[in-house]
Scaffold this motif. Structure first.
Motif, PDB file in Angstrom:
ATOM      1  N   ILE A  44       0.829  -1.207   0.000  1.00 13.44           N
ATOM      2  CA  ILE A  44       0.000   0.000   0.000  1.00 13.44           C
ATOM      3  C   ILE A  44       0.857   1.248   0.000  1.00 13.44           C
ATOM      4  O   ILE A  44       1.954   1.284   0.538  1.00 13.44           O
ATOM      5  N   PHE A  45       0.347   2.264  -0.665  1.00  9.43           N
ATOM      6  CA  PHE A  45       0.947   3.586  -0.670  1.00  9.43           C
ATOM      7  C   PHE A  45      -0.164   4.586  -0.937  1.00  9.43           C
ATOM      8  O   PHE A  45      -0.825   4.517  -1.975  1.00  9.43           O
ATOM      9  N   ALA A  46      -0.378   5.474   0.023  1.00  7.31           N
ATOM     10  CA  ALA A  46      -1.430   6.495  -0.077  1.00  7.31           C
ATOM     11  C   ALA A  46      -2.761   5.808  -0.383  1.00  7.31           C
ATOM     12  O   ALA A  46      -3.219   4.988   0.401  1.00  7.31           O
ATOM     13  N   ASP A  47      -3.370   6.101  -1.526  1.00  9.47           N
ATOM     14  CA  ASP A  47      -4.659   5.487  -1.845  1.00  9.47           C
ATOM     15  C   ASP A  47      -4.523   4.324  -2.831  1.00  9.47           C
ATOM     16  O   ASP A  47      -5.509   3.847  -3.373  1.00  9.47           O
ATOM     17  N   ASP A  48      -3.297   3.848  -3.079  1.00  9.60           N
ATOM     18  CA  ASP A  48      -3.074   2.697  -3.946  1.00  9.60           C
ATOM     19  C   ASP A  48      -2.854   1.451  -3.097  1.00  9.60           C
ATOM     20  O   ASP A  48      -2.204   1.505  -2.065  1.00  9.60           O
ATOM     21  N   CYS A  49      -3.392   0.341  -3.564  1.00 12.63           N
ATOM     22  CA  CYS A  49      -3.246  -0.910  -2.840  1.00 12.63           C
ATOM     23  C   CYS A  49      -3.096  -2.048  -3.843  1.00 12.63           C
ATOM     24  O   CYS A  49      -3.859  -2.136  -4.807  1.00 12.63           O
ATOM     25  N   ALA A  50      -2.100  -2.889  -3.614  1.00  8.91           N
ATOM     26  CA  ALA A  50      -1.923  -4.093  -4.422  1.00  8.91           C
ATOM     27  C   ALA A  50      -2.042  -5.286  -3.484  1.00  8.91           C
ATOM     28  O   ALA A  50      -1.333  -5.359  -2.484  1.00  8.91           O
ATOM     29  N   LEU A  51      -2.942  -6.192  -3.786  1.00  5.96           N
ATOM     30  CA  LEU A  51      -3.092  -7.422  -3.000  1.00  5.96           C
ATOM     31  C   LEU A  51      -2.290  -8.517  -3.692  1.00  5.96           C
ATOM     32  O   LEU A  51      -2.313  -8.624  -4.922  1.00  5.96           O
ATOM     33  N   VAL A  52      -1.575  -9.321  -2.912  1.00  3.45           N
ATOM     34  CA  VAL A  52      -0.731 -10.368  -3.479  1.00  3.45           C
ATOM     35  C   VAL A  52      -1.070 -11.709  -2.843  1.00  3.45           C
ATOM     36  O   VAL A  52      -1.360 -11.794  -1.659  1.00  3.45           O
ATOM     37  N   ALA A  53      -1.054 -12.752  -3.670  1.00  2.83           N
ATOM     38  CA  ALA A  53      -1.342 -14.106  -3.196  1.00  2.83           C
ATOM     39  C   ALA A  53      -0.699 -15.110  -4.137  1.00  2.83           C
ATOM     40  O   ALA A  53      -0.382 -14.784  -5.289  1.00  2.83           O
ATOM     41  N   THR A  82      -8.926  -1.221 -11.391  1.00  4.48           N
ATOM     42  CA  THR A  82      -8.536  -2.497 -10.790  1.00  4.48           C
ATOM     43  C   THR A  82      -8.217  -3.500 -11.891  1.00  4.48           C
ATOM     44  O   THR A  82      -9.046  -3.783 -12.752  1.00  4.48           O
ATOM     45  N   GLU A  83      -6.978  -4.010 -11.839  1.00  6.12           N
ATOM     46  CA  GLU A  83      -6.517  -4.963 -12.840  1.00  6.12           C
ATOM     47  C   GLU A  83      -5.878  -6.155 -12.144  1.00  6.12           C
ATOM     48  O   GLU A  83      -5.450  -6.068 -10.999  1.00  6.12           O
ATOM     49  N   GLY A  84      -5.785  -7.253 -12.869  1.00  7.57           N
ATOM     50  CA  GLY A  84      -5.129  -8.446 -12.350  1.00  7.57           C
ATOM     51  C   GLY A  84      -3.874  -8.739 -13.152  1.00  7.57           C
ATOM     52  O   GLY A  84      -3.880  -8.678 -14.387  1.00  7.57           O
ATOM     53  N   LEU A  85      -2.798  -9.046 -12.465  1.00 10.72           N
ATOM     54  CA  LEU A  85      -1.537  -9.424 -13.112  1.00 10.72           C
ATOM     55  C   LEU A  85      -1.129 -10.778 -12.566  1.00 10.72           C
ATOM     56  O   LEU A  85      -0.934 -10.935 -11.361  1.00 10.72           O
ATOM     57  N   HIS A  86      -1.040 -11.745 -13.438  1.00 12.44           N
ATOM     58  CA  HIS A  86      -0.678 -13.105 -13.035  1.00 12.44           C
ATOM     59  C   HIS A  86       0.772 -13.340 -13.420  1.00 12.44           C
ATOM     60  O   HIS A  86       1.157 -13.150 -14.567  1.00 12.44           O
ATOM     61  N   HIS A  87       1.567 -13.724 -12.447  1.00  9.60           N
ATOM     62  CA  HIS A  87       2.979 -14.027 -12.693  1.00  9.60           C
ATOM     63  C   HIS A  87       3.164 -15.536 -12.560  1.00  9.60           C
ATOM     64  O   HIS A  87       3.411 -16.043 -11.465  1.00  9.60           O
ATOM     65  N   PRO A  95      -4.084 -21.110 -17.352  1.00  6.70           N
ATOM     66  CA  PRO A  95      -5.179 -20.290 -17.891  1.00  6.70           C
ATOM     67  C   PRO A  95      -5.180 -18.910 -17.237  1.00  6.70           C
ATOM     68  O   PRO A  95      -4.641 -18.734 -16.139  1.00  6.70           O
ATOM     69  N   PRO A  96      -5.762 -17.914 -17.889  1.00  5.82           N
ATOM     70  CA  PRO A  96      -5.802 -16.573 -17.309  1.00  5.82           C
ATOM     71  C   PRO A  96      -6.641 -16.539 -16.028  1.00  5.82           C
ATOM     72  O   PRO A  96      -7.502 -17.387 -15.812  1.00  5.82           O
ATOM     73  N   LEU A  97      -6.366 -15.546 -15.196  1.00 10.83           N
ATOM     74  CA  LEU A  97      -7.121 -15.371 -13.955  1.00 10.83           C
ATOM     75  C   LEU A  97      -8.575 -15.040 -14.257  1.00 10.83           C
ATOM     76  O   LEU A  97      -8.883 -14.394 -15.253  1.00 10.83           O
ATOM     77  N   THR A  98      -9.456 -15.458 -13.372  1.00  9.39           N
ATOM     78  CA  THR A  98     -10.870 -15.102 -13.489  1.00  9.39           C
ATOM     79  C   THR A  98     -11.304 -14.441 -12.185  1.00  9.39           C
ATOM     80  O   THR A  98     -12.164 -14.932 -11.480  1.00  9.39           O
ATOM     81  N   ILE A  99     -10.672 -13.337 -11.867  1.00 11.87           N
ATOM     82  CA  ILE A  99     -10.931 -12.601 -10.635  1.00 11.87           C
ATOM     83  C   ILE A  99     -12.118 -11.667 -10.840  1.00 11.87           C
ATOM     84  O   ILE A  99     -12.236 -11.013 -11.869  1.00 11.87           O
ATOM     85  N   ASN A 108      -7.384  -8.921 -17.083  1.00 15.38           N
ATOM     86  CA  ASN A 108      -6.036  -9.446 -16.881  1.00 15.38           C
ATOM     87  C   ASN A 108      -5.108  -8.682 -17.815  1.00 15.38           C
ATOM     88  O   ASN A 108      -5.416  -8.486 -18.988  1.00 15.38           O
ATOM     89  N   VAL A 109      -3.983  -8.258 -17.299  1.00 15.34           N
ATOM     90  CA  VAL A 109      -3.031  -7.496 -18.103  1.00 15.34           C
ATOM     91  C   VAL A 109      -1.667  -8.174 -18.051  1.00 15.34           C
ATOM     92  O   VAL A 109      -1.381  -8.957 -17.145  1.00 15.34           O
TER      93      VAL A 109
END
Length: 171
Positions: A44-53, A82-87, A95-99, A108-109
């Motif tokens: 998190i930074f200011a109003d940005d948030c990245a969730l990781v799992a 809001t975007e999803g990045l799968h590594h 297969p691509p994420l289905t979030i 998905n990007v």
């Protein structure tokens, strides 16, 4: 809000680390007695948030909890941002994420910008390096007419401007 959303949720990405100064000896990270690990669930930074799992299911649960907690405090998640990045693991093609967020599928990007840096799904830094070189080149071009080609400005001043403006963009 975020603390409420992920309290008692022990999934995310565990990062192993050492405190003995042996940062470059990766074999030490496998020794259970000489390394520690910490759970990273959000960046998190200011109003940005990245969730990781590690798994799609864990990420979906985190997003569901995050969405519920944001509604409790009267906030709304920007679905457009809001975007999803799968590594994926190297040499695999899952297969691509289905979030989804509130039953709305998320895009998905392959690349995304977070805090001004480009993150790629393949872990490559090529796009980030190209972007930084381009920005530094643009800044250098702007400075050329106003500062660098100006004969009334001392060389030491020109170097200070270069070090203060161009180098931070490049590095």
């Amino acid at each position: 809000m975020l603390t409420h959303a992920i309290q008692d949720f022990q999934r995310g990405v565990y990062i192993p680390y050492c405190l003995d100064g042996s940062f470059f000896d990766l074999r030490r990270l496998t020794a259970k007695t000489k390394s520690l690990k910490t759970l990273i669930q959000e960046i998190i930074f200011a109003d940005d948030c990245a969730l990781v799992a590690h798994t799609e299911q864990d990420l979906q649960q985190m997003l569901d909890r995050f969405s519920g907690a944001s509604k409790l405090v009267g906030l709304k998640i920007s679905l457009a941002k809001t975007e999803g990045l799968h590594h994926p693991a190297p040499y695999s093609s899952p297969p691509p994420l289905t979030i989804t967020i509130d039953d709305t599928p998320r895009a998905n990007v392959n690349h995304l910008k977070y805090l001004g840096s480009t993150i790629s799904c393949d872990g490559s830094l090529n796009r980030e390096i190209d972007t930084r070189i381009s920005k530094a080149s643009q800044l250098l071009g702007r400075l050329r007419n106003r500062v660098l080609n100006e004969h009334n400005i001392r060389l030491s001043t020109k170097l200070k401007v270069y070090n203060a403006v161009v180098l931070p963009s490049l590095l």
